[in-house]
Each structure stands twice: as structure tokens, then as C-alpha cells.
Design an enzyme around this catalytic site. Structure first.
Site, PDB file in Angstrom:
ATOM      1  CE  LYS A 162      -4.049  -2.216   2.034  1.00 37.49           C
ATOM      2  NZ  LYS A 162      -5.207  -2.031   2.951  1.00 37.49           N
ATOM      3  CE1 TYR A 197      -9.376  -3.247  -0.404  1.00 40.16           C
ATOM      4  CE2 TYR A 197      -8.498  -1.288  -1.462  1.00 40.16           C
ATOM      5  CZ  TYR A 197      -8.315  -2.425  -0.686  1.00 40.16           C
ATOM      6  OH  TYR A 197      -7.061  -2.732  -0.192  1.00 40.16           O
ATOM      7  CG  ASN A 255      -4.250  -2.702   6.382  1.00 42.64           C
ATOM      8  OD1 ASN A 255      -4.021  -2.213   5.280  1.00 42.64           O
ATOM      9  ND2 ASN A 255      -5.218  -3.571   6.602  1.00 42.64           N
ATOM     10  CG  HIS A 264      -5.566  -6.310  -0.489  1.00 47.55           C
ATOM     11  ND1 HIS A 264      -6.773  -6.267   0.172  1.00 47.55           N
ATOM     12  CD2 HIS A 264      -5.717  -7.202  -1.495  1.00 47.55           C
ATOM     13  CE1 HIS A 264      -7.619  -7.101  -0.427  1.00 47.55           C
ATOM     14  NE2 HIS A 264      -7.004  -7.669  -1.450  1.00 47.55           N
ATOM     15  CD  GLU A 273      -8.828  -9.094  -4.015  1.00 50.25           C
ATOM     16  OE1 GLU A 273      -9.719  -8.782  -3.212  1.00 50.25           O
ATOM     17  OE2 GLU A 273      -7.694  -9.469  -3.666  1.00 50.25           O
TER      18      GLU A 273
HETATM   19  P1  CMP Z   1      -7.530  -4.768   3.120  1.00 49.71           P
HETATM   20  O1  CMP Z   1      -7.020  -6.115   3.473  1.00 49.71           O
HETATM   21  O2  CMP Z   1      -6.885  -4.051   2.001  1.00 49.71           O
HETATM   22  O3  CMP Z   1      -9.093  -4.898   2.797  1.00 49.71           O
HETATM   23  C1  CMP Z   1     -10.013  -3.858   3.032  1.00 49.71           C
HETATM   24  C2  CMP Z   1      -9.411  -2.707   3.742  1.00 49.71           C
HETATM   25  O4  CMP Z   1     -10.303  -1.819   4.363  1.00 49.71           O
HETATM   26  C3  CMP Z   1      -8.580  -3.241   4.905  1.00 49.71           C
HETATM   27  O5  CMP Z   1      -7.423  -3.857   4.429  1.00 49.71           O
HETATM   28  C4  CMP Z   1      -8.374  -1.991   5.727  1.00 49.71           C
HETATM   29  O6  CMP Z   1      -7.274  -1.234   5.264  1.00 49.71           O
HETATM   30  C5  CMP Z   1      -9.645  -1.246   5.464  1.00 49.71           C
HETATM   31  N1  CMP Z   1     -10.520  -1.345   6.623  1.00 49.71           N
HETATM   32  C6  CMP Z   1     -11.171  -2.416   7.054  1.00 49.71           C
HETATM   33  N2  CMP Z   1     -11.907  -2.120   8.159  1.00 49.71           N
HETATM   34  C7  CMP Z   1     -11.676  -0.819   8.393  1.00 49.71           C
HETATM   35  C8  CMP Z   1     -12.141   0.078   9.390  1.00 49.71           C
HETATM   36  N3  CMP Z   1     -12.999  -0.313  10.352  1.00 49.71           N
HETATM   37  N4  CMP Z   1     -11.708   1.340   9.350  1.00 49.71           N
HETATM   38  C9  CMP Z   1     -10.862   1.744   8.368  1.00 49.71           C
HETATM   39  N5  CMP Z   1     -10.392   0.927   7.387  1.00 49.71           N
HETATM   40  C10 CMP Z   1     -10.796  -0.333   7.412  1.00 49.71           C
END
Ligand code: CMP
Length: 139
Positions: free
Chosen positions: A11, A51, A114, A117, A128
Site C-alpha cells: 500500500k 474495493y 495497514n 492487502h 483481484e
Molecule cells: P484490506 O485487506 O486491504 O481490505 C479492506 C481494507 O479496508 C482493509 O485492508 C483496511 O485497510 C480497510 N478497513 C477495514 N476495516 C476498516 C475500518 N474499520 N476502518 C478503516 N479501514 C478499514
């Protein structure tokens, strides 16, 4: 039977902090082979398409703004039991809950930033992988 491919994105915050190399090192050391890779910058619309499953969530706007805020690395990774094993390698969505030694524990800033992904099912992995890569871009 579990599939053998998953899709990852490194990311924007991980790219801007110069952590592409360390993350790829962990991925390789965990036994994943890179079948396709792309350094790219999603538009906000593309991030929304990727997404789309989260379109009704309250974090969708933040998620798509962030994922289009800078370049990312997308890759198809191959290994037996790829989806589950990769999710174990990266750790919980929220780095506060991620196990020691996982990629998110080491590199993530927060739930929304985070680090990486990983596909959450074999079905989504196929969708994906197809989002980013044509068949001739896979090796
Ligand atoms: P990812 O694995 O990329 O899949 C969906 C993304 O949404 C997840 O990682 C997080 O980065 C984001 N995400 C999921 N839940 C939350 C939340 N409660 N608040 C903010 N971001 C979220």
C-alpha cells in the site's frame, strides 16, 4: 480444494516509507513465488472498483482516497494454500491485533494504513488477479 494464488498490494504508505524491499523479502522467505508484479498508481475510481465489496462501509471513502494517494505494488503470489497462508503472514487487519513477526505488525500504521492487502478467499483472489493482470503478464 484451496487455490494456489493470491493477490497482494503493497500500500501507498509502505511504498513511500521505502519498505517495498523488506516486505518482498518476507514474502519470498515465506515461500511465495511472484507470478506477476506491477508498480502502479490507482485512480480513486479504480480503487473504488477494486474495493467495490466495501462500497457500503463507512470507511470506503477513506479507503479509496488513501489507496489512490500514491503508488502501490500489486503482485500475484503463488504457493500451496496461498490465500490462507498469506493472510497468516500479513496478520490481522488492525496491526494492534496482528501477531508478532507478521508484516502488518512490523510495517502497518493503523487499520486503514495497514501496509499490505491480501485476498480473503480463492474466489476473490481470482477476481483481484484479473483486476490487475492479463494472462500474458503472468509468468
Ligand atoms: P484490506 O485487506 O486491504 O481490505 C479492506 C481494507 O479496508 C482493509 O485492508 C483496511 O485497510 C480497510 N478497513 C477495514 N476495516 C476498516 C475500518 N474499520 N476502518 C478503516 N479501514 C478499514
Amino acid at each position: 480444494m484451496a487455490g494456489n494464488q493470491t493477490l497482494t498490494m503493497i500500500k501507498p504508505e509502505t511504498v513511500s516509507k521505502n519498505n517495498i524491499g523488506p516486505v518482498l523479502k518476507q514474502i519470498n522467505e515465506a515461500g511465495f513465488r511472484i507470478k506477476a508484479m506491477k508498480f502502479t498508481h490507482l485512480t480513486k475510481q479504480q480503487a473504488g472498483e477494486f474495493y467495490a465489496v466495501h462500497a457500503d462501509k463507512n470507511f470506503f471513502e477513506d479507503l479509496t482516497s488513501f489507496m489512490s494517494s500514491g503508488p502501490i505494488v500489486a503482485a500475484i503470489l503463488e504457493k500451496e494454500n496461498a490465500v490462507a497462508d498469506f493472510r497468516e503472514l500479513i496478520g490481522a487487519t488492525d496491526p494492534l491485533n496482528a501477531a508478532d513477526g507478521t508484516i502488518r505488525k512490523l510495517f502497518a500504521e493503523s487499520k486503514s494504513r495497514n501496509a499490505v492487502h491480501g485476498s480473503d478467499s480463492d474466489e476473490n483472489a481470482i477476481t483481484e488477479c484479473n483486476f490487475f493482470f492479463s494472462q500474458v503478464e503472468r509468468f
